[in-house]
Write a protein that holds these residues in place. Structure first.
Motif, PDB file in Angstrom:
ATOM      1  N   ASN B 114       0.803  11.722   3.504  1.00 54.87           N
ATOM      2  CA  ASN B 114      -0.314  11.020   4.131  1.00 54.87           C
ATOM      3  C   ASN B 114      -1.592  11.846   4.010  1.00 54.87           C
ATOM      4  OD1 ASN B 114       1.078   8.676   5.741  1.00 54.87           O
ATOM      5  ND2 ASN B 114       2.313  10.500   6.133  1.00 54.87           N
ATOM      6  N   ASP B 118      -6.637   9.121   6.906  1.00 51.10           N
ATOM      7  CA  ASP B 118      -5.991   7.988   7.574  1.00 51.10           C
ATOM      8  C   ASP B 118      -5.553   8.367   8.985  1.00 51.10           C
ATOM      9  OD1 ASP B 118      -6.225   6.209   5.534  1.00 51.10           O
ATOM     10  OD2 ASP B 118      -4.140   6.348   4.845  1.00 51.10           O
ATOM     11  N   TRP B 119      -4.934   9.516   9.099  1.00 49.51           N
ATOM     12  CA  TRP B 119      -4.323   9.922  10.365  1.00 49.51           C
ATOM     13  C   TRP B 119      -4.818  11.309  10.738  1.00 49.51           C
ATOM     14  CZ3 TRP B 119      -2.353   5.520  11.749  1.00 49.51           C
ATOM     15  CH2 TRP B 119      -1.806   4.670  10.791  1.00 49.51           C
ATOM     16  N   PHE B 162       6.883   6.366  14.836  1.00 50.84           N
ATOM     17  CA  PHE B 162       7.598   5.719  13.760  1.00 50.84           C
ATOM     18  C   PHE B 162       7.055   6.126  12.413  1.00 50.84           C
ATOM     19  CE2 PHE B 162      10.276   2.067  12.674  1.00 50.84           C
ATOM     20  CZ  PHE B 162      11.275   2.362  13.567  1.00 50.84           C
ATOM     21  N   LEU B 163       5.734   6.164  12.335  1.00 44.91           N
ATOM     22  CA  LEU B 163       5.090   6.560  11.078  1.00 44.91           C
ATOM     23  C   LEU B 163       5.485   7.978  10.694  1.00 44.91           C
ATOM     24  CD1 LEU B 163       2.839   5.905   8.903  1.00 44.91           C
ATOM     25  CD2 LEU B 163       1.357   7.275  10.380  1.00 44.91           C
ATOM     26  N   LYS B 294      -8.286   2.099   9.880  1.00 43.88           N
ATOM     27  CA  LYS B 294      -7.548   2.698  10.989  1.00 43.88           C
ATOM     28  C   LYS B 294      -8.435   2.864  12.220  1.00 43.88           C
ATOM     29  CE  LYS B 294      -4.363   3.836   7.892  1.00 43.88           C
ATOM     30  NZ  LYS B 294      -3.352   2.844   7.551  1.00 43.88           N
ATOM     31  N   LYS B 304      -7.488  -6.457   8.458  1.00 45.52           N
ATOM     32  CA  LYS B 304      -6.125  -6.074   8.138  1.00 45.52           C
ATOM     33  C   LYS B 304      -5.157  -6.638   9.182  1.00 45.52           C
ATOM     34  CE  LYS B 304      -3.376  -2.330   6.405  1.00 45.52           C
ATOM     35  NZ  LYS B 304      -3.070  -0.915   6.422  1.00 45.52           N
TER      36      LYS B 304
END
Lengths: 368, 351
Positions: B114, B118-119, B162-163, B294, B304
């Motif tokens: 990743n 994004d995160w 979960f990701l 995001k 999205k």
């Protein structure tokens, strides 16, 4: 779409769910197949969304250990993927389990058959122990049987790595009838010997065709054990009176195993007695058990493909595995409890959707 | 995922001489060469930048031209900062070393799949640590966890769980260098001519190096036992040599010693937390270049979400139609359906 999401979607597409075959408080099990090959699989869908602490501990344990363990006598985790808030474990599909085999009165066991099942159980367990993993819930219905007769250890929802000496573990593990006395006395420091006791109970059950030590409560479990094997003395089991939950339970005499297991060979009883030694440190290890003369004496173990097996009904009886989690849904933290032994873990419904829907609707909770 | 792309290592239990370590997911899925690491990160960064650029454009055409995206190195710097913060948090909670080491591993593995654009690593770090408490069997309740971390709600942790688990490929088990070092420590105490007085000091110093190694890529390149021996060698070169000689008495220069130099270099070079000022600058730019999809409330995010909703709706409708048709056929139990594949996320048993 993120790369991770994409990879997940790709994996999800590799497997198809065909039919729901069981449901419990913690998971739904489907029969499914690998799309490309048609290979039969079991897909265990764990409902994650409902746990306020996120992914629950049994699911984590099961995934963690099965990802690492690959052995002929351990159930194979083929894949893991998520769908929405569910975790899906793709497991190899296994036809039946040892409990069903034991209970099927139409089957006759030869000593060589029992030897074969025991060898496979010890092989799988030795592999777990070699990988520093305690199973902590061995019992006949967690020993699944493949169509080729291979026996496989399953349900790693209570498994854990060995702790370092001096690190406390919970004693609330292992289904009661298969739970060793040290755990019943509240021992918080233990080892691979707990699994060996369970195997000993299974060994006896294979010969008796009925559970060997069916206690009705934790206290009764100890009494049942002592009634069968005699009350341990300080010499049998040094220091046991100092264990946290020790209570004197009266004196029961030792009766030779021979009295109950009249048909067993001397080697066989020798190995059994070494699995059921009170002093955990003297109990035989899985590795030594595999080297025991019992396995080298005649009769040789039956080839797995020749082992007795329940005759499949029109559509084969469906094994339900690990339907009830070990986590209490209402507890305040992610704790575990052992399943009460009479809790139905598997249902075997007849063919027909109506029958099946009915039995699925039934709640499988017999907690006491 | 590289995890799935490497078909190489034989997995059969009967394969001769495969050590337990070689059978582990760590060895099979999470070991890279330095070049592979650099390549993976660069490729990930390039893909992320082009995807986010697109998201910017769909949000507002022309808006991506003056965004300065992060480079792979800058991403890595930010991750490293937060890997370092794990240790502070663990101190606060008094989590055992295993939890800390596992969370650090999860962070590093997560960002091989990743991008920080994004995160944000702060959120991922909190989730990785929470997950690590569970996977190492030291669970605490989510409430107890988040109530001790300022400005953090349970959902901040859970939303990413979960990701994170998925990004790790559900490979939760990790073999750690500090465990290997413990093994070395047990071994060296029984070396015949070990200088007993400074053994303890050497061990403590080596453990510090092991902790420093968590800020580096060492665990993604080398085996835990190699890292542990390198750390021992940093603390006391003669002790490391003595240990290696005792293990390979027949070989004058045990090959294991040759591996140690690059590991030692890596730990000395990369084993300290990054300059806060440098990271602050990166973090400031990250605010401007993070993926709008995001960011709750942005046009791209809404778009999205709507798309996902629409797809779910369609699926539900299809399912309802199927059931309706079955009813019309006079079979309320839909036996016709039984033979067909079950919908993958059948909503009916969600509750």
């Amino acid at each position: 779409m993120d790369a991770v999401e994409k990879a997940n979607a790709e994996r999800q597409r590799r497997w198809a769910k065909d039919q729901k075959i069981g449901e419990g408080t913690y998971a739904v099990v489907y029969r499914g197949r690998e799309v490309a090959t048609g290979r039969k699989v079991a897909i265990k869908k764990i409902k994650v969304g409902q746990f306020k602490d996120g992914l629950d501990m049994s699911a984590i344990r099961e995934v963690k250990y099965l990802r690492e363990l690959k052995h002929q006598n351990v159930i194979e985790l083929l894949d893991v993927f998520s769908s929405k808030t569910n975790l899906n474990l793709v497991l190899e599909f296994l036809d039946t389990d040892l409990e069903l085999v034991i209970k099927d009165r139409s089957l006759v066991f030869l000593p060589a058959d029992i030897k074969s099942w025991m060898a496979m159980t010890f092989r799988g367990l030795e592999f777990c122990h070699r990988n520093f993993i305690l199973h902590r819930d061995l019992k006949p219905n967690n020993l699944l049987i493949a169509s080729d007769g291979q026996l496989k250890l399953a349900d790693f929802g209570l498994a854990r790595d060995f702790a370092d000496p001096g690190y406390k573990m919970t004693c609330q593990v292992i289904t009661r009838w298969y739970r060793p006395p040290e755990l019943l006395f509240g021992c918080r420091y233990y080892s691979t010997a707990v699994d060996i006791w369970s195997v000993g109970c299974i060994f006896a059950e294979l010969m008796l065709r009925t559970p060997y030590l069916p206690g009705e409560s934790d206290m009764d479990q100890l009494k049942t054990t002592f009634r069968a094997l005699g009350t341990p003395t300080e010499e049998d089991w040094p220091g046991h009176t100092k264990l946290p939950d020790y209570v004197p339970l009266g004196q029961f005499p030792k009766t030779p195993l021979r009295d109950l297991f009249t048909a067993a060979s001397a080697d066989c009883l020798n190995l059994l007695s070494k699995c059921l030694l009170y002093e955990p440190r003297r109990r035989i290890s899985a590795k030594d058990a595999l080297d025991h003369p019992y396995f080298f004496a005649l009769p040789y173990p039956t080839h797995p493909s020749k082992l007795p097996k329940p005759i499949p009904k029109r559509t084969s009886s469906l094994p339900f595995e690990e339907l009830d989690g070990n986590t209490e849904p209402n507890s305040t933290g992610p704790g575990v409890k052992a399943n009460p032994p009479n809790k139905l873990k598997r249902k075997h419904s007849d063919e027909g959707m109506i029958e099946r829907s009915k039995s699925i609707a039934r709640k499988l909770d017999f907690s006491q | 995922m590289t995890a799935e792309l490497s078909p190489s290592t034989p997995e059969s239990s009967t394969a001769p001489r495969a050590t337990l370590y070689e059978a582990s997911t760590q060895y099979r899925h999470w070991r890279y060469s330095l070049q592979q690491l650099a390549h993976t990160r660069a490729a990930l960064n390039t893909a992320a930048v082009s995807a986010i650029r697109e998201a910017f454009e769909s949000d507002e055409p022309g808006s991506s031209s003056n965004v300065s995206f992060l480079s792979a190195d800058e991403e890595h710097l930010l991750v490293k900062l937060y890997v370092g913060k794990i240790s502070q948090l663990c101190g606060h909670f008094r989590f055992p070393e295993e939890v800390e080491a596992t969370a650090a591993t999860y962070m590093k593995r997560f960002y091989l799949k990743n991008t920080v654009m994004d995160w944000h690593p702060k959120n991922v770090m909190l989730t990785a640590l929470f997950l690590a408490t569970k996977t190492t069997n030291h669970p605490i309740s989510l409430e107890a966890y988040t109530s001790h971390i300022p400005k953090t709600a349970p959902s901040d942790v859970l939303d990413l769980e979960f990701l994170v688990a998925q990004s790790l490929g559900f490979d939760f088990a990790v073999w750690h260098a500090h465990r290997s070092l413990w093994g070395l420590w047990l071994d060296i105490q029984s070396l015949p001519d070990a200088p007993l007085d400074d053994l303890r000091a050497s061990y403590d110093a080596a453990l510090k190096h092991v902790r420093a190694s968590r800020l580096t890529d060492a665990e993604l390149v080398y085996a835990p036992s190699q890292i542990a021996l390198a750390c021992l060698s940093l603390a006391s070169p003669p002790l490391a040599v003595a240990w290696a000689r005792s293990k390979f008495p027949a070989i004058p220069d045990p090959p294991v010693l040759a591996v140690l130099e690059p590991i030692k270099d890596m730990i000395l070079k990369d084993g300290s937390p990054p300059e806060v000022e440098a990271v602050r600058e990166v973090d400031r730019r990250l605010k401007l270049c993070k993926n709008p999809e995001k960011v709750v409330g942005s046009t791209a995010y809404t778009k999205k979400k709507e798309e996902a909703e629409r797809k779910a709706d369609e699926k539900r409708r299809r399912k309802a139609d199927d059931i309706k048709r079955a009813m019309e056929d006079g079979d309320p139990f839909g036996s016709e359906l039984a033979g067909r594949a079950v919908d993958d996320d059948d909503d009916d048993d969600e509750d």
